[in-house]
Design a protein around this motif. Structure first.
Motif, short mmCIF file in Angstrom:
data_model
loop_
_atom_site.label_atom_id
_atom_site.label_comp_id
_atom_site.label_asym_id
_atom_site.label_seq_id
_atom_site.Cartn_x
_atom_site.Cartn_y
_atom_site.Cartn_z
N TRP A 215 -3.97 16.52 -14.50
CA TRP A 215 -2.76 16.84 -13.73
C TRP A 215 -3.11 17.38 -12.35
O TRP A 215 -2.47 17.04 -11.36
N PHE A 216 -4.13 18.21 -12.30
CA PHE A 216 -4.57 18.76 -11.02
C PHE A 216 -5.07 17.64 -10.11
O PHE A 216 -4.73 17.59 -8.92
N GLY A 217 -5.84 16.73 -10.65
CA GLY A 217 -6.33 15.59 -9.88
C GLY A 217 -5.19 14.73 -9.36
O GLY A 217 -5.22 14.27 -8.21
N ALA A 218 -4.17 14.52 -10.18
CA ALA A 218 -3.01 13.73 -9.75
C ALA A 218 -2.27 14.44 -8.62
O ALA A 218 -1.84 13.81 -7.65
N ALA A 219 -2.14 15.76 -8.73
CA ALA A 219 -1.45 16.52 -7.68
C ALA A 219 -2.25 16.51 -6.38
O ALA A 219 -1.67 16.32 -5.30
N VAL A 220 -3.55 16.67 -6.47
CA VAL A 220 -4.39 16.64 -5.27
C VAL A 220 -4.32 15.26 -4.63
O VAL A 220 -4.22 15.14 -3.40
N GLN B 17 -0.60 7.91 -10.16
CA GLN B 17 -1.65 8.35 -11.07
C GLN B 17 -1.16 8.31 -12.53
O GLN B 17 -1.90 7.91 -13.42
N ILE B 18 0.08 8.72 -12.75
CA ILE B 18 0.65 8.69 -14.11
C ILE B 18 0.78 7.26 -14.60
O ILE B 18 0.57 6.97 -15.77
N SER B 19 1.10 6.33 -13.67
CA SER B 19 1.23 4.92 -14.07
C SER B 19 -0.10 4.36 -14.57
O SER B 19 -0.12 3.41 -15.35
N LEU B 20 -1.20 4.93 -14.13
CA LEU B 20 -2.52 4.50 -14.59
C LEU B 20 -2.86 5.09 -15.95
O LEU B 20 -3.74 4.58 -16.64
N GLY B 21 -2.20 6.15 -16.31
CA GLY B 21 -2.42 6.83 -17.58
C GLY B 21 -1.99 8.27 -17.47
O GLY B 21 -2.39 8.96 -16.53
N VAL B 22 -1.16 8.72 -18.39
CA VAL B 22 -0.65 10.08 -18.34
C VAL B 22 -1.81 11.06 -18.53
O VAL B 22 -2.57 10.94 -19.49
N LEU C 296 5.00 10.29 -4.97
CA LEU C 296 4.52 8.93 -5.19
C LEU C 296 3.08 8.91 -5.70
O LEU C 296 2.73 8.09 -6.56
N GLY C 297 2.25 9.79 -5.16
CA GLY C 297 0.86 9.85 -5.61
C GLY C 297 0.75 10.23 -7.07
O GLY C 297 -0.01 9.64 -7.83
N MET C 298 1.54 11.22 -7.47
CA MET C 298 1.50 11.63 -8.88
C MET C 298 2.06 10.52 -9.78
O MET C 298 1.50 10.24 -10.83
N LEU C 299 3.16 9.89 -9.34
CA LEU C 299 3.71 8.80 -10.14
C LEU C 299 2.71 7.65 -10.28
O LEU C 299 2.58 7.06 -11.35
N PRO D 16 0.83 -1.21 0.00
CA PRO D 16 0.00 0.00 0.00
C PRO D 16 0.87 1.26 0.00
O PRO D 16 1.85 1.35 0.75
N LEU D 17 0.55 2.22 -0.85
CA LEU D 17 1.36 3.43 -0.98
C LEU D 17 1.51 4.20 0.32
O LEU D 17 2.57 4.77 0.59
N ILE D 18 0.47 4.23 1.14
CA ILE D 18 0.55 5.00 2.37
C ILE D 18 1.66 4.46 3.27
O ILE D 18 2.36 5.21 3.95
N PHE D 19 1.87 3.13 3.26
CA PHE D 19 2.95 2.55 4.07
C PHE D 19 4.32 2.90 3.51
O PHE D 19 5.28 3.05 4.26
#
Length: 91
Positions: A61-66, A49-54, A44-47, A11-14
């Motif tokens: 991009w805003f959603g990925a940053a949030v 989100q990008i891994s799911l689709g750029v 990590l969150g942005m990466l 899990p990313l949070i860990f």
């Protein structure tokens, strides 16, 4: 929004919490740890989100940053809650 996203079984949070703990070993403390948590969560969150689709537009991009900011802030809050529960009265 859910923070239980799992990357290769972790899990990313860990991951965020573990990297913040590593920063603590290297001497970071106090508010710096909160900043590190938010920064790592953002990255990590942005990466993730990008891994799911750029993202193709500003909203993406805003959603990925949030998402990344929320991941870091949540990890910081969980870490603080655990620390406070383990050491009551030391806030």
């Amino acid at each position: 929004m859910s923070f239980d996203q799992i990357v290769n079984g972790v899990p990313l949070i860990f991951v965020v919490m573990g990297l913040v703990e590593l920063a603590k070993v290297f001497g970071a403390s106090g508010k710096l740890l909160t900043g590190i948590s938010v920064g790592i969560g953002l990255a990590l969150g942005m990466l993730y989100q990008i891994s799911l689709g750029v993202p193709v537009d500003f909203a993406g991009w805003f959603g990925a940053a949030v998402y990344g900011l929320a991941l870091g802030i949540t990890a910081s809050g969980v870490y603080s809650a655990i620390r406070n529960a383990a050491n009551p009265g030391q806030g």
